[in-house]
Design an enzyme around this catalytic site. Sequence first.
Site, PDB file in Angstrom:
ATOM      1  N   ASP A  12      18.907   7.979  -7.356  1.00  0.00           N
ATOM      2  CA  ASP A  12      18.520   7.365  -6.085  1.00  0.00           C
ATOM      3  C   ASP A  12      19.446   7.796  -4.947  1.00  0.00           C
ATOM      4  OD1 ASP A  12      17.072   5.781  -4.378  1.00  0.00           O
ATOM      5  OD2 ASP A  12      18.096   3.923  -4.930  1.00  0.00           O
ATOM      6  N   GLY A  13      18.870   7.912  -3.770  1.00  0.00           N
ATOM      7  CA  GLY A  13      19.684   8.172  -2.575  1.00  0.00           C
ATOM      8  C   GLY A  13      19.415   9.500  -1.895  1.00  0.00           C
ATOM      9  N   ASN A  14      18.463  10.259  -2.418  1.00  0.00           N
ATOM     10  CA  ASN A  14      18.157  11.561  -1.797  1.00  0.00           C
ATOM     11  C   ASN A  14      17.736  11.411  -0.342  1.00  0.00           C
ATOM     12  OD1 ASN A  14      18.565  12.843  -4.196  1.00  0.00           O
ATOM     13  ND2 ASN A  14      16.407  13.203  -4.652  1.00  0.00           N
ATOM     14  N   GLY A  15      16.821  10.479  -0.106  1.00  0.00           N
ATOM     15  CA  GLY A  15      16.265  10.306   1.245  1.00  0.00           C
ATOM     16  C   GLY A  15      17.353   9.969   2.249  1.00  0.00           C
ATOM     17  N   HIS A  29      16.144  15.748  -1.101  1.00  0.00           N
ATOM     18  CA  HIS A  29      15.569  16.061  -2.423  1.00  0.00           C
ATOM     19  C   HIS A  29      16.042  17.431  -2.895  1.00  0.00           C
ATOM     20  CE1 HIS A  29      13.306  12.441  -2.387  1.00  0.00           C
ATOM     21  NE2 HIS A  29      12.526  12.797  -1.376  1.00  0.00           N
ATOM     22  N   GLU A  59       5.066   4.160  -8.394  1.00  0.00           N
ATOM     23  CA  GLU A  59       5.099   3.547  -7.056  1.00  0.00           C
ATOM     24  C   GLU A  59       5.401   4.578  -5.960  1.00  0.00           C
ATOM     25  OE1 GLU A  59       6.754   2.197  -9.753  1.00  0.00           O
ATOM     26  OE2 GLU A  59       5.178   0.695 -10.048  1.00  0.00           O
ATOM     27  N   TRP A  61       3.909   7.131  -5.178  1.00  0.00           N
ATOM     28  CA  TRP A  61       2.701   7.631  -4.496  1.00  0.00           C
ATOM     29  C   TRP A  61       2.520   6.984  -3.134  1.00  0.00           C
ATOM     30  CZ3 TRP A  61       0.845  11.939  -6.324  1.00  0.00           C
ATOM     31  CH2 TRP A  61       0.888  12.201  -7.697  1.00  0.00           C
ATOM     32  N   ARG A  63       4.618   6.951  -0.859  1.00  0.00           N
ATOM     33  CA  ARG A  63       5.393   7.696   0.156  1.00  0.00           C
ATOM     34  C   ARG A  63       4.478   8.601   0.988  1.00  0.00           C
ATOM     35  NH1 ARG A  63      11.401   8.830  -1.990  1.00  0.00           N
ATOM     36  NH2 ARG A  63      11.634   6.796  -2.924  1.00  0.00           N
ATOM     37  N   LEU A 122      19.594  20.128 -26.162  1.00  0.00           N
ATOM     38  CA  LEU A 122      19.457  18.983 -25.251  1.00  0.00           C
ATOM     39  C   LEU A 122      17.979  18.794 -24.931  1.00  0.00           C
ATOM     40  CD1 LEU A 122      20.625  16.927 -23.077  1.00  0.00           C
ATOM     41  CD2 LEU A 122      20.594  18.839 -21.482  1.00  0.00           C
ATOM     42  N   ARG A 178      18.999  -2.191  -9.218  1.00  0.00           N
ATOM     43  CA  ARG A 178      17.742  -2.638  -9.825  1.00  0.00           C
ATOM     44  C   ARG A 178      17.211  -1.557 -10.752  1.00  0.00           C
ATOM     45  NH1 ARG A 178      16.138  -2.807  -4.101  1.00  0.00           N
ATOM     46  NH2 ARG A 178      15.549  -0.673  -3.530  1.00  0.00           N
ATOM     47  N   SER A 180      13.767  -0.763 -11.086  1.00  0.00           N
ATOM     48  CA  SER A 180      12.619  -0.064 -10.477  1.00  0.00           C
ATOM     49  C   SER A 180      11.570   0.420 -11.504  1.00  0.00           C
ATOM     50  CB  SER A 180      13.104   1.123  -9.629  1.00  0.00           C
ATOM     51  OG  SER A 180      13.967   0.677  -8.631  1.00  0.00           O
TER      52      SER A 180
HETATM   53  C1  FPP Z   1      14.993   8.839  -5.198  1.00  0.00           C
HETATM   54  O1  FPP Z   1      15.679   8.937  -3.983  1.00  0.00           O
HETATM   55  C2  FPP Z   1      14.648  10.175  -5.686  1.00  0.00           C
HETATM   56  C3  FPP Z   1      13.390  10.606  -5.917  1.00  0.00           C
HETATM   57  C4  FPP Z   1      12.201   9.761  -5.734  1.00  0.00           C
HETATM   58  C5  FPP Z   1      13.138  11.977  -6.361  1.00  0.00           C
HETATM   59  C6  FPP Z   1      14.134  12.571  -7.301  1.00  0.00           C
HETATM   60  C7  FPP Z   1      14.087  14.030  -7.182  1.00  0.00           C
HETATM   61  C8  FPP Z   1      15.139  14.874  -7.301  1.00  0.00           C
HETATM   62  C9  FPP Z   1      16.465  14.453  -7.706  1.00  0.00           C
HETATM   63  C10 FPP Z   1      15.000  16.303  -6.985  1.00  0.00           C
HETATM   64  C11 FPP Z   1      13.914  16.945  -7.663  1.00  0.00           C
HETATM   65  C12 FPP Z   1      14.091  16.947  -9.132  1.00  0.00           C
HETATM   66  C13 FPP Z   1      13.371  17.741  -9.871  1.00  0.00           C
HETATM   67  C14 FPP Z   1      13.575  17.729 -11.351  1.00  0.00           C
HETATM   68  C15 FPP Z   1      12.408  18.672  -9.270  1.00  0.00           C
HETATM   69  P1  FPP Z   1      15.014   8.305  -2.682  1.00  0.00           P
HETATM   70  O2  FPP Z   1      14.228   9.351  -2.019  1.00  0.00           O
HETATM   71  O3  FPP Z   1      14.274   7.058  -3.044  1.00  0.00           O
HETATM   72  O4  FPP Z   1      16.285   7.963  -1.831  1.00  0.00           O
HETATM   73  P2  FPP Z   1      16.454   6.782  -0.774  1.00  0.00           P
HETATM   74  O5  FPP Z   1      16.628   5.519  -1.573  1.00  0.00           O
HETATM   75  O6  FPP Z   1      17.696   7.176  -0.057  1.00  0.00           O
HETATM   76  O7  FPP Z   1      15.231   6.775   0.091  1.00  0.00           O
END
Ligand code: FPP
Length: 224
Positions: A12-15, A29, A59, A61, A63, A122, A178, A180
């Site tokens: 979590d946390g990419n966005g 991402h 869930e 979807w 987005r 693995l 959480r 999720s």
């Molecule tokens: C949640 O962060 C992350 C995701 C929904 C996507 C995870 C994807 C990757 C780590 C990269 C792609 C991986 C592969 C294997 C192709 P969020 O977007 O909900 O972050 P936020 O809570 O900051 O919005």
Amino acid sequence: MNPLNHVAIIMDGNGRWGLKNKNSRNAGHKAGLHTVEKIIKVSIKNDIRFLTLYAFSTENWKRPKKEIDYLFKLLETFLTKRIDDLNKQNIKLKIIGIKNFSKKLNKLLNLSEKKTSENTKLQINLALNYGSKFELINAIKKLNKKKEKINEKNLNKFLQTKNIPDPDLLIRTGNTKRLSNFLLWQLAYSEIFFERKLWPDFDGNDFEKIIKKFKFIKRNFGKI
Ligand code: FPP
């Protein structure tokens, strides 16, 4: 010292990382994918046999289409470029979740699974279009249909994680505490680490530190 067979991760946390650093959630991402590569390396180094990554939930979807399209494109490019190398490293890829993506992506996912199916170093379980409640309801329906007795052993047979031991350790990055809708049944006795860092900032060292802490936890499994 606790053996560590299976690590599950909510990445979590990419966005938030993307918005903060590059003014774009999608950039987060992309950066998150580099963390995936680092975590695979550390998993191999530590002889971890199963790594389950929550990449897209049922869930997710909800987005914006632009973000969903980007995520699947990223996955497509990743698999096209990297599957042969993963295969050479004796890594097995398994998708958990329902594969109802584009024809092209479904085909690529099936091919990647098939190509790596005999590998033993693995196993990466990539949770895609995965939801734990859906998985459980489906399993119960199948048990009913087959008129099998409802017990733990029989239920396990109908889960997507059939033949995969339950996670010993769950890590969730992104400073949120959480589950999720992730592996709700399978995480019953897992040790849980909530990490403040956003997924793209999480690295091999952070993972190693958690592994070290995990090894010395007294795991009781209900006993004393
Ligand atoms: C949640 O962060 C992350 C995701 C929904 C996507 C995870 C994807 C990757 C780590 C990269 C792609 C991986 C592969 C294997 C192709 P969020 O977007 O909900 O972050 P936020 O809570 O900051 O919005």
